[in-house]
Design an enzyme around this catalytic site. Structure first.
Site, PDB file in Angstrom:
ATOM      1  N   GLU B  51      39.663  42.144  37.949  1.00  0.00           N
ATOM      2  CA  GLU B  51      38.839  41.540  38.999  1.00  0.00           C
ATOM      3  C   GLU B  51      38.858  42.249  40.491  1.00  0.00           C
ATOM      4  O   GLU B  51      37.994  42.125  41.163  1.00  0.00           O
ATOM      5  CB  GLU B  51      38.810  39.904  39.198  1.00  0.00           C
ATOM      6  CG  GLU B  51      40.170  39.443  39.659  1.00  0.00           C
ATOM      7  CD  GLU B  51      40.248  38.218  39.999  1.00  0.00           C
ATOM      8  OE1 GLU B  51      40.009  37.200  39.013  1.00  0.00           O
ATOM      9  OE2 GLU B  51      40.474  37.599  41.113  1.00  0.00           O
ATOM     10  N   ALA B  52      40.012  42.700  40.705  1.00  0.00           N
ATOM     11  CA  ALA B  52      40.483  43.229  42.120  1.00  0.00           C
ATOM     12  C   ALA B  52      39.671  44.877  42.201  1.00  0.00           C
ATOM     13  O   ALA B  52      39.499  45.378  43.391  1.00  0.00           O
ATOM     14  CB  ALA B  52      41.748  43.527  42.326  1.00  0.00           C
TER      15      ALA B  52
END
Lengths: 329, 257
Positions: B51-52
């Protein structure tokens, strides 16, 4: 109906006025960590921190905020892990937009941050990582909100300060995420010139938008580079100088976090933090040793093993040694 | 006979659901191990994302954080949070894996707090992070989780991330994208799916040596049961060898025993 507190109200026209008066001249902005924090971070303001929890965070700036005893700060908790832990230890903060706070991912929960939350000492509004990233994006775009399809139907939604809207084209039910313009954005980058043009290696997380959303931006950089370098490869400029108010050069400035291509996280030291937080007394002693008892971040790095420790972590980062060997002091 | 522990079993079962050419957003730990194992077996073209911003890494080791530099090591792109979340929102991500402190019969998840919701929490957890986003936007959500009465609860203290909310049609009515939702839940006892008509959790296979009563005893709500109830296929020698030698050589996730 969402009933969380809206900690920062969208004001696109006021922000236009703010950005209009923000200097656009190429003037050097290099200063010290101490001066940057003293000049640009004030009690009661709302902060947002770049990077991702333990990755590419501006640790040196965060320590200085604690050292200077800032109080009553608001925080955007966009995967705020070690950064949250530092500000909670102050305690510098009293209100938080929460996406992810007080945990350090698989490393465990911060006891001191838990004491703040469970003692009711923080005002919390719930969001999600995407919601906070898109809230920066809305502010960066200069619009009051962005529509999105997250949070709907849950308690996260009920405890947020989003609003429901209907799409004027499709009739779809959407979340309206209010633009978030922090008073101060704190971002650690790999390279910057003296004017504040910045390069980031690896994932940029939400920092391109954060740098454009915040009223003021303080950059800490692993190294300063000549302005000519920026001109030679403009493709690599992720943050342009006119977004930036202050630039500080702090080699190792993300330690004990992971700085991509530079050094890996110091897992031993992060564990030491977590253990020191068991009681307020042990935490106090720990902060005394590592933050209040040193002049600056270089003093902290020295107490943590200095250059040779960073060199070790560089070998782990670049996978020149096996992780299990490289981590050992 | 090959011996294995329940974490190894759960990872191998999860890996088999990830087909070649699919896209998956994972966190650290067991989900990441499952994705790495799938890549080494039947799904070399599985696109793993974090997700980052990490996209399509050739994972050299298990990441410690979903934003650390391993998550984009020799990757397709070192992108951003919005890049990954927007891929999910426009329908390009097939699978995600979530964890949590509590799950209910509709696959809703709590990772926020224990205790009454309008008071300071009795126990505060980190919150959604990207979990609510991924559960809202990815096509199929999976969980790898220990199962007991404390985790499998009739009513969540706080619904952080959406499963099927309160039943059929509820996700769509709330505005979540149609055709999305919980897919499989893998525990130390069984594999669960979700009943098409009621959207309630349903036992689909029992792990070797486990009986149905044991599974029901470890859930705080009534479980539906699939008409056919096979035994979960145990890890093969090849799966175990890859998992132990290449995916998790330091046994961070699979443990020592």
């Amino acid at each position: 109906m969402p009933r969380g507190e809206l900690l920062v109200t969208p004001e696109p026209d006021a922000m236009r006025e703010w950005f209009r008066q923000k200097p656009k001249q190429l003037v050097p902005k290099v200063t010290t960590v101490k001066t940057a924090v003293a000049s640009w971070v004030h009690d009661g303001e709302y902060l947002a921190v770049g990077g991702f929890g333990t990755n590419r965070i501006p640790t040196a700036l965060l320590h200085e905020i604690v050292r200077q005893g800032r109080r009553g700060l608001g925080l955007s908790g966009h995967t705020a892990t070690h950064d949250f832990q530092i500000l909670a230890a102050g305690p510098c903060i009293d209100r938080v937009d929460v996406a992810y706070v007080l945990g350090l991912e698989a490393r465990g929960l911060s006891p001191s941050a838990r004491r703040l939350c469970e003692g009711g000492l923080l005002r919390l509004t719930e969001w999600t990582n995407a919601a906070l990233a898109w809230r920066y994006r809305a502010a960066a775009m200069g619009v009051p909100f962005l529509p999105a399809r997250v949070m709907l139907g849950t308690d996260t939604w009920e405890h947020s300060a989003a609003k429901e809207i209907q799409c004027p084209f499709t009739g779809m039910r959407l979340a309206a995420l209010p633009a978030l313009s922090p008073d101060v954005g704190l971002i650690h980058v790999h390279e910057a010139d003296v004017y504040g043009n910045c390069r980031i290696e690896g994932i940029s997380v939400a920092d391109a938008d954060l740098a454009r959303a915040a009223r003021r931006v303080i950059i800490s950089a692993e190294r300063l580079i000549p302005h000519e370098e920026i001109r030679r490869e403009p493709t690599r400029t992720i943050i342009p100088y006119f977004c930036v108010d202050a630039v500080v050069e702090v080699p190792g400035g993300c330690y004990p976090g992971n700085m991509p291509y530079e050094y890996f996280s110091d897992e031993e030291h992060l564990q030491e933090w977590l253990e020191a937080e068991r009681t307020p007394e042990t935490l106090r002693a720990f902060l005394e040793k590592y933050i209040f008892g040193v002049e600056d971040f270089a003093g902290y790095l020295d107490r943590c093993g200095g250059r040779s420790r960073l060199q070790q972590l560089r070998r782990v980062e670049l996978m020149l040694v096996q992780e299990s060997e490289g981590m050992r002091r | 006979m090959t011996t294995y522990n329940s974490m190894e079993l759960m990872i191998c079962l999860a890996a088999r659901y990830l087909e070649d050419g699919a896209t998956v957003v994972v966190g650290t730990g067991a989900p990441c191990a499952a994705a790495m194992l799938a890549q080494k077996l039947h799904a070399p073209g599985l696109v793993v994302m974090f997700e980052a911003g990490g996209m399509g890494p050739l994972l050299p080791t298990m990441p410690i954080s979903v934003g650390d530099s391993r998550t984009f090591w020799r990757g397709i792109s070192a992108s951003s949070m919005t890049e990954i979340m927007e891929l999910c929102q426009r329908g390009m991500v097939d699978y995600t894996f979530l964890g949590g402190a509590q799950i209910d019969q509709y696959g809703n998840i709590n990772s926020t707090q224990i205790g009454p919701r309008d008071l300071p929490p009795r126990v505060r957890f980190p919150g959604s992070g990207g979990a609510n986003d991924l559960a809202s936007l990815c096509w199929r959500t999976m969980m790898i989780t220990p199962q007991d009465q404390r985790r499998f609860v009739p009513r969540l203290d706080f619904m952080t991330s959406p499963g099927y909310l309160h039943g059929p049609g509820a996700r769509e009515a709330a505005g979540l994208p149609p055709g999305t939702g919980p897919y499989k839940v893998i525990t130390q006892l069984a594999v669960f799916g979700f009943d098409e008509a009621t959207k309630r959790m349903r036992v689909e296979s029992l792990h070797p040596g486990v009986d149905l009563a044991q599974v029901q005893d470890n859930a705080g709500f009534t479980l539906l049961v699939a008409p056919q109830l096979p035994v979960s296929m145990p890890p093969s020698a090849e799966e175990l060898a890859l998992l132990r030698r290449e995916v998790d050589p330091y046994r961070y996730v699979i443990g020592r025993n």
